[in-house]
Enzyme design. Structure first.
Site, PDB file in Angstrom:
ATOM      1  N   ASP B 478     -26.714 -38.468 -30.006  1.00  0.00           N
ATOM      2  CA  ASP B 478     -26.075 -37.913 -28.810  1.00  0.00           C
ATOM      3  C   ASP B 478     -26.114 -36.393 -28.787  1.00  0.00           C
ATOM      4  O   ASP B 478     -25.189 -35.747 -28.308  1.00  0.00           O
ATOM      5  CB  ASP B 478     -24.623 -38.394 -28.684  1.00  0.00           C
ATOM      6  CG  ASP B 478     -24.520 -39.892 -28.816  1.00  0.00           C
ATOM      7  OD1 ASP B 478     -25.340 -40.576 -28.179  1.00  0.00           O
ATOM      8  OD2 ASP B 478     -23.657 -40.380 -29.556  1.00  0.00           O
ATOM      9  N   HIS B 479     -27.174 -35.840 -29.349  1.00  0.00           N
ATOM     10  CA  HIS B 479     -27.345 -34.389 -29.313  1.00  0.00           C
ATOM     11  C   HIS B 479     -28.630 -34.047 -28.558  1.00  0.00           C
ATOM     12  O   HIS B 479     -29.512 -33.394 -29.094  1.00  0.00           O
ATOM     13  CB  HIS B 479     -27.425 -33.814 -30.734  1.00  0.00           C
ATOM     14  CG  HIS B 479     -26.228 -34.104 -31.578  1.00  0.00           C
ATOM     15  ND1 HIS B 479     -26.224 -33.989 -32.950  1.00  0.00           N
ATOM     16  CD2 HIS B 479     -24.966 -34.483 -31.242  1.00  0.00           C
ATOM     17  CE1 HIS B 479     -25.020 -34.297 -33.425  1.00  0.00           C
ATOM     18  NE2 HIS B 479     -24.238 -34.606 -32.409  1.00  0.00           N
ATOM     19  N   PRO B 480     -28.740 -34.509 -27.306  1.00  0.00           N
ATOM     20  CA  PRO B 480     -30.001 -34.285 -26.590  1.00  0.00           C
ATOM     21  C   PRO B 480     -30.214 -32.800 -26.322  1.00  0.00           C
ATOM     22  O   PRO B 480     -29.260 -32.063 -26.098  1.00  0.00           O
ATOM     23  CB  PRO B 480     -29.809 -35.050 -25.285  1.00  0.00           C
ATOM     24  CG  PRO B 480     -28.340 -35.093 -25.077  1.00  0.00           C
ATOM     25  CD  PRO B 480     -27.733 -35.162 -26.458  1.00  0.00           C
TER      26      PRO B 480
END
Lengths: 435, 545
Positions: B478-480
């Site tokens: 979830d670190h795009p």
């Protein structure tokens, strides 16, 4: 957080005019000995001068704290030894007159938010020590706080002369206060210095302390300074001397009470810095004050409630993120209080977070202090311990509760863990908001 | 449908997460008028806490946040997904989650507040891989500190534990106390390996800070800190509002309007939940709408003047999608009990593989020892082994106290083929297409993950572990990042070193979407630092104008 505006109580007013124009005069030529100065510093702490004479974030004793009254804001003065902006031009006699009699150097009367009625009990030697400390150990600050301007008739300082005649005064103690025996020392500290009665004694119609209800409790800017007489039903007659000493030292005694609001400040600035012997003297004296039994209280405030047992096995529906419908009592508690105070109300195991049962604030017959705590939280730093509870008013970053939710959670907590449901309404909560 | 009234401000910001709200706060405090348009609603903590208590699947950190239909966010990390559609050979490795609501995704992060390493900004020139940023670590250092003060970051004394990102000031707060499980883990690592475990910098109070309480270790930072001890964007929203910034919730921006020359943005248009359209004008515009939504908005705004989307003359909007791909294993330690699950979730990291010459061959990574409560895993494991009655209870107790969970952040790499496009199939109720991402893990990242697996196997051996459960394949962290990549050359990048779009002089982007490389540390602190730097640029330009 301290407030920029602190309401004390109706029309207890502080000297607010500026000392500019007073001919400058050099300080006492001889520097008094270090022991006298040190003693003065201790006495100034015991008298908690800093509480009113320093504004939040301001320089010590430079004044500027606003005190709201129905007649307007009054502003505490600069009492640093700066000759123009402070009291540097005061002789010891001038200083004595203002501290013990409420009369300024220029002959006008101080408003009695300056507790000179209490300080009138100081010994000559202690006045001398205080003067020495203020003149030689306090850093002069060349700042003049804004001038107080009150509406008529409070604007007329001479009116205070009449009040002065009517108000009761302490008789000045004599001799060396350091050599007093325990009970005399305790009375001296409690009355002439800590001025406990200023908040804890109710006032009569001319706003003078009602001595027949000495320490019987009184309202204070939304908070309620409770009955701390030896009454077994209404006061702190069930506390031991050690309990009271610990409370004054740390601001919290598990199973009894914890300080917030103005009392937290008194502990922070004053009582936590006193010697053990002095705290024991104060405690011993307070605990023998004649009981004042109130009709509304039938057992001690800290004797109510017990842990609740309610296993959390919820499996409810989830609400959409835009559903911010107000919660009711138990739900407000569950979502905002239970994380720290526990589902059972028992608080943290180490009591950093207090239990809600066996807690004077929740067991009091008046909901005032619980309402204020929910709205404004607790922030009390003593030594390395920083007790903190966030407030839940409209300025909270943690959770902003409506007045209805505050009323609901206060009613829930007092019904569940305290003296019973006080049936507080949202409209009542509204009156507790700081203006 | 069009509203009569046109909103207008000096600066119009799209998105109210950590980036948008912190810019709004800085500008409003400088007396600059600001409007922030947030697609999602106003929210509050107590309802999320209540949702969390009612949630059956506690580890589902998207669970307590059921989206509104006009601003959907991914409901979970499952593929296929109802909102974020991922395709390609590694579709499942890019199934990101985030939140669309006031305050943004930091409502459910774990508070990890890493600075990037100086080398992270110079990946191409140092190691011949990926891209360089159009700025250096030193350019960002003052803003890193400003972000740390704003969020309230605790961390170790740099003299005792150097985390590799040079600091001019100490952390605003002392590091977190180390939990029992972490102490055990540290001891093992230091005694039996050449590696080290460091204190993870955390945007979490270790003393009362900013009118919020000290962390009490409730262990559910994700999905929701129940007491406000951990930073989230809502505090910056409140602070910005107190300073005079205007926040408009439920305002779904769908069009970025430019002047005839296509050089300046003149307005943004938003739909309210009933699809009423509103126009907001300003002097400057900042898109701060999360990596996925920012690229989506630029693409949705395509028109005759910019047929491939706004700010997209390079064709790089939506490309170079990166993440910290994760490898994860849980196992039962054969050594003494650890009792994980007391304290914050993520506090201890093996940082030895964040940098090294080998980065010319394979990606860097860091390893979290995740300190979460393992009762659910222990229970399902004990049941699957057939235990019943008193033995079941004993087994749950044993397994829950001996479970170790490790996961990694493995460095992604900018590859233009990894691309976000607008779904041709799915549209939301306002008619705006859903985002779609094609993803194939770069070889660089795969090699990094292989190395991590080797390390995890060694650690399992050291701890005499059993009952290994490896999360299959690769999972998204979830670190795009990367969808509006930063660069010096307007031909192959979307924004310059100031986060200003090459194409439109008054359009800035404040998001992880500008990252040119993704490093290994969690992205939020870098997002905040970049945002504060954008605020600084805007302040200078607006006060000198």
């Amino acid at each position: 957080m301290p407030d920029t505006v602190r309401k004390v109580f109706v029309s207890l007013l502080v000297a607010g005019t500026v000392l500019a124009g007073v001919p400058s005069r050099s300080k006492a030529a001889d520097t008094p000995d270090a022991a006298l100065i040190e003693r003065g510093g201790y006495l100034a702490t015991a008298a908690d001068c800093v509480a009113c004479h320093t504004k939040p974030g301001g320089k010590p004793f430079a004044g500027g704290l606003k005190i709201a009254t129905p007649m307007g804001d009054i502003v505490s003065t600069n009492i640093t030894p700066d000759p123009e902006h402070g009291i540097g031009a005061y002789t010891e006699e001038d200083f004595e007159k203002s501290v013990r009699h409420g009369i300024r150097k220029d002959g006008s009367y101080l408003y009695p938010a300056m507790p000179y009625v209490s300080y009138s009990g100081l010994t000559d030697g202690d006045v001398k020590a205080l003067y020495a400390w203020f003149m030689h150990a306090v850093k002069p600050v060349a700042e003049t706080p804004p001038q107080t301007s009150l509406s008529f008739p409070a604007s007329v300082r001479t009116a205070m002369a009449g009040w002065n005649m009517l108000a009761n005064h302490n008789q000045a103690e004599t001799g060396d206060s350091a050599s007093f025996d325990k009970m005399r020392r305790g009375r001296y500290l409690a009355n002439a210095l800590e001025h406990c009665g200023t908040c804890h004694t109710p006032r009569n119609f001319i706003l003078s302390e009602k001595q027949d209800q000495y320490l019987g409790g009184g309202p204070l800017d939304g908070w309620y300074a409770p009955n701390i007489t030896s009454s077994k039903t209404s006061g702190i007659g069930d506390w031991s001397e050690d309990d009271l000493v610990r409370y004054l030292q740390t601001g919290a005694v598990s199973g009894r009470s914890q300080a917030a609001g103005p009392m937290a400040e008194a502990v922070e600035h004053s009582t936590s810095h006193l010697t053990d012997a002095d705290l024991h003297a104060i405690a011993a004296y307070i605990l023998q004050v004649s009981p004042y039994d109130e009709d509304t209280a039938h057992k001690p405030r800290d004797s109510f409630g017990e842990a609740t047992v309610q296993p959390d096995i919820r499996r409810g529906d989830l609400t959409r993120i835009d559903d911010v419908t107000a919660f009711k009592g138990g739900a407000v508690y569950g979502a905002n209080c239970a994380a720290c105070h526990g589902d059972d109300g028992a608080g943290a195991r180490n009591k950093y977070v207090p239990s809600l049962f066996a807690n004077s604030v929740v067991g009091a017959s008046r909901p005032d202090n619980l309402i204020m705590t929910v709205l404004y939280g607790v922030h009390r730093t003593v030594g390395k311990t920083e007790a903190f509870m966030p407030g839940f008013d409209g300025g909270s970053d943690v959770q902003r509760l409506s007045d209805g939710e505050v009323a609901d959670v206060v009613n829930y907590v007092m019904a569940q863990y305290g003296s019973g449901n006080p049936h507080v309404t949202a409209d009542q909560v509204k009156t507790f908001h700081k203006k | 449908m069009s509203s009569e009234q046109t909103l207008s401000a000096d600066v119009v910001i799209v998105g109210s997460g950590v980036a948008g709200s912190s810019i709004a706060n800085e500008l409003a405090r400088a007396g600059i008028s600001v409007i922030v348009l947030e697609a999602g609603p106003r929210v509050d903590r107590q309802h999320f806490v209540e949702n969390f208590r009612n949630l059956e699947n506690k580890p589902s950190y998207q669970g307590p946040f059921p989206a509104v239909p006009w601003a959907r966010h991914p409901p979970n990390q499952m593929t296929p997904n109802e909102y974020l559609h991922t395709t390609g050979p590694d579709a499942e490795a890019y199934q990101q989650v985030y939140l669309r609501m006031m305050g943004g995704t930091t409502w459910h992060w774990a508070g990890c507040a890493w600075r990037y390493l100086p080398s992270d900004f110079e990946l191409r020139s140092r190691y011949g891989q990926g891209r360089d940023w159009a700025l250096k670590y030193d350019d960002l250092e003052p803003f890193y500190y400003q972000a740390e003060v704003m969020m309230g970051v605790c961390g170790p004394d740099p003299a005792k534990e150097d985390l590799g990102s040079p600091r001019k000031q100490p952390y605003p707060m002392d590091a977190l106390p180390i939990s029992y499980a972490a102490q055990q883990f540290r001891k093992l690592i230091s005694e039996k390996t050449p590696l080290r475990v460091v204190h993870e910098p955390q945007a979490r109070n270790t003393r009362p800070y900013d009118n919020r309480p000290t962390c009490e270790g409730h262990n559910n930072c994700m999905p929701i800190c129940p007491i406000g001890a951990m930073y989230n964007g809502s505090y910056s929203v409140y602070h910005a509002e107190a300073a005079g910034a205007q926040f408009v919730p439920n305002a779904v921006v769908y069009k970025i309007e430019r002047d005839d020359a296509n050089k300046r943005v003149t307005a943004v248009h938003y739909f309210d939940p009933d699809k009423g359209s509103h126009r907001v004008t300003g002097k400057y515009f900042v898109i701060a709408a999360h990596c996925i939504e920012t690229a989506k908005l630029l693409l949705v705004s395509a028109d005759d003047k910019s047929p491939d989307g706004v700010a997209n003359s390079s064709g790089h909007v939506g490309r170079n999608m990166m993440d910290h791909t994760g490898v994860q294993v849980t196992f039962i330690s054969g050594d003494e009990a650890l009792w994980p699950g007391r304290g914050p979730l993520e506090t201890n990291v093996i940082d030895n593989f964040r940098d090294g010459d080998w980065r010319s061959e394979r990606g860097a990574y860091l390893v979290h020892m995740v300190d979460d409560n393992q009762v659910d895993l222990a229970t399902s494991l004990a049941i699957s082994k057939g235990y019943v009655g008193k033995e079941l209870e004993e087994q749950i107790r044993y397994l829950a106290s001996h479970t170790v969970r490790l996961f990694s952040h493995n460095e992604g790499l900018a590859d233009p083929e990894n691309r976000l496009t607008l779904s041709k199939t799915y549209k939301d109720i306002l008619g705006i297409p859903h985002p779609e991402v094609y993803y194939k893990l770069p070889e660089y990242t795969v090699k990094s993950c292989d190395h991590t697996r080797g390390l995890f196997k060694d650690l399992i051996g050291l701890m005499h572990g059993r009952d290994e459960q490896w999360t299959p394949g690769y999972f998204p962290q979830d670190h795009p990042a990367g969808s509006t990549i930063m660069g010096v050359d307007p031909k192959d990048s979307v924004v310059d070193g100031e986060c200003r779009t090459h194409d439109h002089e008054n359009l800035f982007i404040a998001s992880s979407s500008v990252f040119s490389s993704v490093g290994t540390g969690n992205i939020t602190l870098t997002v905040a630092a970049l945002a504060l730097r954008v605020a600084d640029t805007l302040k200078k330009e607006l006060t000198h104008a």
